[in-house]
Enzyme design. Structure first.
Site, short mmCIF file in Angstrom:
data_model
loop_
_atom_site.label_atom_id
_atom_site.label_comp_id
_atom_site.label_asym_id
_atom_site.label_seq_id
_atom_site.Cartn_x
_atom_site.Cartn_y
_atom_site.Cartn_z
N ASP A 8 -3.46 2.52 -5.63
CA ASP A 8 -2.18 2.49 -4.92
C ASP A 8 -1.98 1.25 -4.05
O ASP A 8 -1.08 1.21 -3.24
CB ASP A 8 -2.02 3.75 -4.09
CG ASP A 8 -3.00 3.80 -2.93
OD1 ASP A 8 -4.13 3.34 -3.11
OD2 ASP A 8 -2.64 4.29 -1.85
N GLU A 9 -2.83 0.25 -4.21
CA GLU A 9 -2.66 -0.97 -3.41
C GLU A 9 -2.67 -2.19 -4.32
O GLU A 9 -3.37 -2.20 -5.33
CB GLU A 9 -3.81 -1.12 -2.40
CG GLU A 9 -3.92 0.04 -1.43
CD GLU A 9 -5.08 -0.14 -0.46
OE1 GLU A 9 -5.49 -1.29 -0.21
OE2 GLU A 9 -5.58 0.88 0.04
N ASP B 160 0.85 -1.18 0.00
CA ASP B 160 0.00 0.00 0.00
C ASP B 160 0.90 1.24 0.00
O ASP B 160 1.72 1.41 0.90
CB ASP B 160 -0.86 -0.06 1.28
CG ASP B 160 -1.82 1.10 1.39
OD1 ASP B 160 -1.84 1.95 0.47
OD2 ASP B 160 -2.55 1.16 2.39
MG LIG Z 1 -2.44 4.05 0.31
#
Ligand SMILES: [Mg+2]
Length: 416
Positions: free
Chosen positions: A105-106, A9
């Site tokens: 974003d993960e 993350d």
């Molecule tokens: Mg994040």
């Protein structure tokens, strides 16, 4: 064989990318603001300095300013974030082809077989952290565990720039004391139900009987029980793989034959709402809408059309369904049953905001509908009804039939 799953993350993703390109922002509180017209904008992301003042993602900008008078607002650069997101995913692909993005974003990575033993998972996670920091200048938090749900929990556990491991042998000691709301998919509405039932920790959830949870939350209750007990076996999707469900559709045989367009509209709205809700529940959006119409003379047609952009918003689906209907059905010809189906499914990219105004509008509606999903989940389907549906009670009370309940059952668990 025990799996080795990583969840990576990026920390404060938008804000981290912005501060790379604008060194003046470093060390000062700032937020990426969702709307250039700052009177109505909200905080899309904030850096740690702003967080210290209590600024939260989703705060209106006036509130952010009140909490932190020195805060700087910068406009978002989604194309830049997309580039970073892709570059980071390419790094992950160097380690495994099982990389499943979750938002921009993960990602989950399945590195089983890439290293000889479970400990190797931490080595890869640490290496990824160092590489991404060195090569791109941003930090990530990594979680390592034997399933996706706990890997995600681990990456959330310590931020920024940290690796947390939850091994099978000690998951109970680690996971069970944590607040139940930390578990993936325990949203605010579910957390409130648990609060009323005195379920405060993940351990409380794990130690409640499966049947009890089922009686409170239906199938979903059972899924959460499995997660809390470490029984999540959902695979990390292989690169480029398509969802197993090909389409999601609902249809209904009408309480009486329909001849009026207004009645058809209400029916399509009910069907579109249930299709959209199911798409969202499984994390999908559809690119194509298909309708089916059966006449009282048993004539039957099926037509399909493409949406402007993939969506799980009921209004977009409804509009397309109605457009197809008007184009393809003789006005006034009596109808016995109607169906709506979302086809060409893809995984929904929740964070992938578009710069196109029309798509932004759709995404805003999707957000609102998600809130409504929560209300319906909590208070029942009839808690929120569209104005158009109040026009005809017998139609708005319809309970659309799911065409492929067996598909849904088998995939609830695999589409986390
Ligand atoms: Mg994040």
């Amino acid at each position: 064989m025990e799996r080795i799953i990583l969840h990576c993350d990026c920390n404060n993703f938008y804000a981290s990318v912005e501060s790379l390109f604008n060194p003046k922002l470093r060390g000062r509180p700032f937020a990426v603001a969702g709307d250039p017209d700052q009177r109505h904008g909200i905080v899309l992301a904030k850096n740690y300095e702003a967080k210290r003042y209590g600024v939260k993602t989703g705060n209106p900008l006036w509130l952010a300013k009140q909490l932190c008078p020195d805060i700087i607002f910068v406009p978002p650069h989604f194309d830049l974030y997309m580039n970073f997101s892709q570059t980071i995913r390419n790094i992950y692909y160097e380690y495994t082809d099982r990389v499943e993005p979750y938002g921009m974003d993960e990602c989950w990575l399945d590195v089983t077989g890439c290293v000889p033993a479970f400990d190797g998972g931490k080595m890869i996670a640490d290496e990824l952290r160092e590489r991404i920091k060195r090569e791109l200048g941003i930090t990530i938090s990594a979680g390592v565990s034997f399933n996706k749900v706990f890997a995600k929990l681990a990456s959330d556990y310590k931020k920024p720039d940290a690796t947390t491991v939850i091994p099978y042998e000690s998951f109970r000691e680690f996971v069970w004391p944590l607040p139940v709301g930390d578990l993936l998919f325990v949203g605010r509405a579910t957390a409130r139900i648990f609060e009323r039932k005195c379920i405060r920790t993940i351990g409380d959830l794990a130690n409640t009987s499966r049947e009890t949870l089922k009686s409170w939350l239906g199938k979903w209750g059972e899924v959460l029980w499995l997660y809390a007990n470490g029984y999540d076996s959902t695979p990390v999707a292989r690169f480029g793989s398509q969802p197993e469900i090909k389409s999601i559709g609902n249809s209904t045989t009408l309480p009486r034959d329909l001849t009026e367009l207004e009645e058809v509209k209400i029916t399509f709205m009910v069907l579109s709402e249930s299709v959209a809700a199911r798409l969202r529940k499984h994390g999908f959006q559809c690119e194509t809408v298909q309708i089916s119409i059966r006449g009282t003379d048993l004539s039957w047609i099926e037509r399909q059309g493409k949406l402007e952009a993939p969506s799980c918003d009921s209004t977009s689906i409804y509009k397309k369904a109605l457009e197809l209907f008007i184009k393809n059905w003789v006005p006034g010809k009596p109808i016995r049953s109607l169906g709506v189906r979302g086809c060409n499914l893809s995984s929904r990219q929740v964070c992938q905001l578009s710069l196109m105004k029309s798509v932004q509008q759709i995404q805003r509606r999707e957000k609102i509908e998600e809130v409504l999903d929560g209300l319906r989940f909590r208070f029942g389907n009839k808690i929120v009804v569209r104005g158009t549906m109040l026009a005809d009670k017998s139609l708005s009370d319809m309970d659309p039939q799911t065409d492929y309940p067996h598909l849904v059952l088998s995939t609830v668990h695999s589409q986390i």
